[in-house]
Design a protein around this motif. Structure first.
Motif: not given
Length: 347
Positions: A88-89, A95-96, A102-103, A108-110
């Motif tokens: 959705g980016g 942009g990626r 943002a996500r 839960g990363i990392p």
């Protein structure tokens, strides 16, 4: 906690892929303390073999092949195993990067679980050596590197992993990143990374000079993501070469540091995309990603040539429900590397 994989004394009934004749002939591999000491014609089951069932592995006529070397992974932040999500980016590298930042907390990363899941799949499919880029930025610090090291420790000597401290969100445009890269090098990172010095930091000379200076200071390698196209990408490769040649090579030679320059492949057939560049590697291994990890052998149920002649010990092809490959050796010391595989029927 590190898992220890006991080495067998004999791996029976495997085929070698060194020639057509070798591929059709079953052999037994004899080992001593994890080191392959002999390759012998396969003994018939009725003949028996030295050693008990607990230290003998039946290769079931699988083909012994070199294990896979993944020269460019991101095992700290893969979405592998998460529910499907449409991207959705915004488009483009920038942009990626913003979309991922943002996500990542939401996903839960990392995290140890994500990295363990990625490693399980890589190893299950034949990978025994990995170079992974691990994000380092002001929002994460070195947390991703700590997670990766904890996950890798579970495999003991069965898996070789090199860590690249990867400043994906920029080196110069984010205050404190250079200090974090220095901290990562002091903490044992094998290489320092970078990303598109021209289009991300808008300062190709500044980023390349800073990263290579840190690498020279700490005796580590450099592995830079370079997506910039055409002449701009080629210009930055030339900068890296020039800066590498300007390093105090006499001191590096005296310290036993090997130097090399290579790419992990040009992804655009029209050569519009510049490749990843690497230089100045610590230790006795050249800096080209593909040569920085020990190559191991794995037994596979598929042969690169069909139809194949069968050995008397191999009367029929392996069943599709047979377990996956068995990693058996390395080219350097012929070390036994146990394979963590699930039956093919469950894949």
């Amino acid at each position: 906690m590190t898992t220890h994989f006991p080495a067998p004394r004999i791996v029976r009934n495997v085929r070698l892929g060194t020639s057509a004749d070798a591929e059709a002939t079953a052999v037994d591999l004899h080992l001593d303390d994890g080191v392959i000491t002999g390759i012998h014609p396969a003994a018939r089951a009725s003949d028996g073999a030295p050693g008990g069932a607990e230290d003998t592995v039946d290769g079931r006529c699988l083909l012994a092949l070199p294990g896979l070397v993944n020269t460019h992974a991101h095992i700290d932040k893969s979405w592998w195993g998460l529910p499907w999500q449409s991207y959705g980016g915004e488009g483009g590298t920038e942009g990626r990067i913003r979309h991922e930042r943002a996500r990542r907390d939401e996903l839960g990363i990392p995290s140890l679980g994500i990295t363990q899941r990625v490693l399980t799949e890589l190893v299950r499919h034949g990978t025994t050596a990995i170079r992974t880029h691990v994000d380092v930025d002001p929002g994460l610090g070195l947390r991703g590197i700590e997670v990766v090291r904890e996950a890798v420790a579970d495999y003991g000597d069965a898996l070789t992993v090199e860590v690249v401290a990867f400043p994906q969100d920029g080196v110069l445009r984010r205050p404190g990143v250079l200090e974090m890269l220095a901290d990562a090098a002091r903490a044992g990172a094998d290489h320092l990374g970078g990303l598109d010095p021209a289009t991300i930091d808008r300062d190709p000379v500044g980023q390349i000079d800073a990263v290579l200076a840190l690498a020279a200071e700490h005796g580590v390698g450099v592995d830079i993501h370079l997506h910039d196209p055409a002449e701009l990408g080629a210009f930055q490769i030339e900068l890296i070469v020039d800066r590498t040649e300007a390093l105090p090579l006499v001191e590096l030679d005296a310290a036993g540091v090997r130097r090399g320059f290579g790419t992990d492949g040009i992804r655009d057939r029209g050569a519009r995309t510049a490749p990843v560049a690497c230089s100045a590697s610590r230790g006795s291994t050249p800096a080209h990603p593909a040569s920085c990890a020990t190559t191991t052998c794995a037994a596979s149920s598929t042969s690169p040539r069909e139809p194949r002649r069968r050995s008397p010990n191999c009367p029929r092809a392996a069943s599709s429900s047979a377990p996956g490959p068995i990693s058996c050796c390395s080219t350097r010391r012929m070390r036994w590397m146990p394979w963590c595989a699930l039956p093919r029927a469950t894949r």
